[in-house]
Motif scaffolding. Structure first.
Motif, mmCIF file in Angstrom:
data_model
loop_
_atom_site.group_PDB
_atom_site.id
_atom_site.type_symbol
_atom_site.label_atom_id
_atom_site.label_comp_id
_atom_site.label_asym_id
_atom_site.label_seq_id
_atom_site.Cartn_x
_atom_site.Cartn_y
_atom_site.Cartn_z
ATOM 1 N N LEU B 93 0.800 -1.225 -0.018
ATOM 2 C CA LEU B 93 0.056 0.009 0.032
ATOM 3 C C LEU B 93 0.983 1.276 0.107
ATOM 4 O O LEU B 93 1.758 1.359 0.781
ATOM 5 N N ASN B 94 0.558 2.043 -0.988
ATOM 6 C CA ASN B 94 1.393 3.252 -0.938
ATOM 7 C C ASN B 94 0.258 4.501 -0.820
ATOM 8 O O ASN B 94 -0.759 4.548 -1.341
ATOM 9 N N GLY B 127 3.971 -1.076 3.337
ATOM 10 C CA GLY B 127 3.378 0.323 3.149
ATOM 11 C C GLY B 127 4.204 1.332 3.015
ATOM 12 O O GLY B 127 5.648 1.174 3.492
ATOM 13 N N ASP B 128 3.976 2.533 2.384
ATOM 14 C CA ASP B 128 4.923 3.628 2.585
ATOM 15 C C ASP B 128 3.907 4.799 2.464
ATOM 16 O O ASP B 128 3.081 4.781 1.813
ATOM 17 N N THR B 129 4.218 5.890 3.108
ATOM 18 C CA THR B 129 3.400 7.060 3.107
ATOM 19 C C THR B 129 4.369 8.168 2.719
ATOM 20 O O THR B 129 5.430 8.414 3.247
ATOM 21 N N LEU B 142 -4.259 6.737 -3.407
ATOM 22 C CA LEU B 142 -3.587 5.362 -2.876
ATOM 23 C C LEU B 142 -2.881 4.547 -3.939
ATOM 24 O O LEU B 142 -3.364 4.689 -5.420
ATOM 25 N N ALA B 143 -2.000 3.730 -3.690
ATOM 26 C CA ALA B 143 -1.710 2.747 -5.013
ATOM 27 C C ALA B 143 -1.417 1.310 -4.219
ATOM 28 O O ALA B 143 -0.768 1.451 -3.096
#
Lengths: 335, 335
Positions: B93-94, B127-129, B142-143
């Motif tokens: 999840l990005n 994930g990354d934010t 979101l990606a």
């Protein structure tokens, strides 16, 4: 493509989008796995443990000395896998591009991404593009997910770190942060410094066979000081860094003095921090120093006991300074 | 979290970012694979072919009747794998979130994403934010990348389609597109319609054992007409659709008439288009009609010869209309 700038129609699933995909993405990222007509793609994997990582990229400016958002997206993902002991096999790529973005620049950046992927031996297996209405989106954002393979049973991680372990860095810190900063006109500074952005896979693979290798990380957002704080938080042990041993290039030091930044908190994109058992430190440094990107590798500190679970920097003058966890953002959109 | 709104410091790799990750992402997405301190995560996979897909999500508004950007991100990825014959195992999840975004809303959307993931049997592995400066970023993008497994040797794809094959759809088209449209205040319309957004995995798995299954796709961006055009372009064969057989709900038809949209070009997020051999059509429809989301499944057309490689719609009145490939974007930011 007929158009010189991206329009909303390039994101609608129809003809314009197909042209964009065919003439830019498929052309530069071509490989046997990339089927731009498929919903999902089979990725044959060699034997080993499957490892994934993901990262978003919002760097400004999109091109800077030593790299661009495309190479950064490849190296960032390859490197996160590499420090986990894995070799990247496939990437997926998400593109968020703003209406009005110049097609020639998109073409250049995707071409650069494709070259970096080929050089790193990784294939782009799937992609998706969304066009954002003008005024949103800040030009271009990328997100990449990497799928890699590592030798089963490899145990690297923060939980493997022990009191007495040595901390090494593969080269000077802060080059990427300062190179991107100088590329922003707002600072009114110019310099010759290039980003250190590169695949660290050769550096990490050089250490994988080493008895006593505990943990590796690439010090990106938040820099070396953040990696050190991660170690303290995860282990409950103290970390001591020796200021005079941490390699920092002169131009990085100068810019940091002018602008009031601490190079230990600035992002690197081609360095590795490794924690190794004391008896393995010499072999690890020796391996790195014989390599193209490891000539300035250095032992920079050690892991202490539970009595003082902080990151302490021993300064040039013999004093001590606690390196706190980052609170303010020194430099947004650095990667 | 202390803060009610996202600030740039939530993206800097330091304490605020760690709090954001811990109190929102880790809390709602918790599963044994999600290690928020790791660069890359080992994902054990069951036997079978590994399949990947990726998608970006920019829907506006972020919440709409029947779903939100979080459920959409899960279902979109699970569904792309499902129509390729695979069962999603892991997601990455990005998150791209704008400075100033309300923390309570982010919390609600991530909680919703987590619920949808658990219901679909898929674990968020990494994930990354990234936090985008105020004025960029349009709130939240979101990606997601999905990793799935399918039975080795399964051959589904556009290239398996033959003249004479039948085209089926699992339910009414256009609900998602119209539900999102009505949720935008700009149109000044109100309605009871809910998005059809859902996992299609039960629908696709019901057909996987079927001799004569050629191809499946979820008609998202560009809708049913775009899937039909994809078939024509890939095969060189014609496609004929029967207008009176394509299921469209009355409120969808009404809104489309008012606003001048064609429901065949509007996105669905919980439907499947399947192409099957003629002798398999009855069994496929029978399987779908016995299922919760398949009660209105219908045979909607067939694949013709090379003489007229177009998508032709036979109208209620006995006329014909060519469904061209989409050029203008009927509705940006629908998914």
């Amino acid at each position: 493509m007929e158009d010189s700038h991206i329009s909303l129609a390039h994101g609608n699933g129809g003809r314009f989008m197909r042209e964009l995909i065919g003439e830019i993405f498929a052309r530069h990222l071509a490989n046997p796995r990339l089927d731009v007509d498929a919903d999902a793609v089979h990725i044959p994997l060699p034997a080993g443990e499957v490892v994934v990582t993901t990262d978003g990229f919002t760097v400004q400016p999109l091109e800077f000395p030593g790299g661009d958002i495309g190479t950064l997206a490849v190296h960032g993902t390859v490197n996160d896998l590499a420090v986990a002991g894995a070799r990247a096999q496939y990437l997926t790529l998400n593109v968020f591009v703003e209406e009005g973005f110049e097609v020639a620049m998109l073409d250049r950046l995707v071409a650069s991404l494709g070259r970096a992927a080929r050089e790193a031996g990784v294939a782009v297996a799937a992609g998706d593009t969304k066009v954002l209405p003008r005024g949103e989106g800040g030009g271009l954002y990328l997100a990449t997910t990497g799928v890699g393979i590592r030798r089963p049973g490899l145990r690297l991680g923060l939980s493997s770190i022990r009191e007495g372990d040595r901390i090494l860095v593969s080269g000077p810190v802060g080059d990427h942060g300062v190179a991107v900063m100088l590329a922003r006109e707002q600072f009114g500074l110019r310099g010759e410094l290039r980003s250190d952005a590169a695949s660290v896979l050769p550096l990490t693979e050089a250490l994988l066979g080493l008895e006593g290798l505990r943990f590796m990380r690439d010090p990106t957002r938040g820099g070396l000081a953040t990696v050190a704080n991660d170690i303290v938080r995860a282990t409950g042990l103290g970390v001591t860094l020796e200021e005079e041993r941490v390699p920092v290039r002169d131009p990085v030091r100068s810019v940091c003095e002018i602008l009031g930044y601490d190079p230990l908190y600035l992002a690197c994109e081609g360095r590795v921090v490794a924690v190794v058992a004391p008896e393995a430190a010499e072999a690890a440094l020796g391996a790195w120093r014989g390599m193209a990107n490891g000539g300035e590798a250095a032992p920079i500190g050690s892991v202490g006991g539970r009595a003082r679970a902080r990151v302490v920097m021993r300064t040039w003058l013999g004093g001590e300074r606690v390196l706190e966890e980052l609170e303010d953002d020194p430099l947004p959109r650095i990667c």
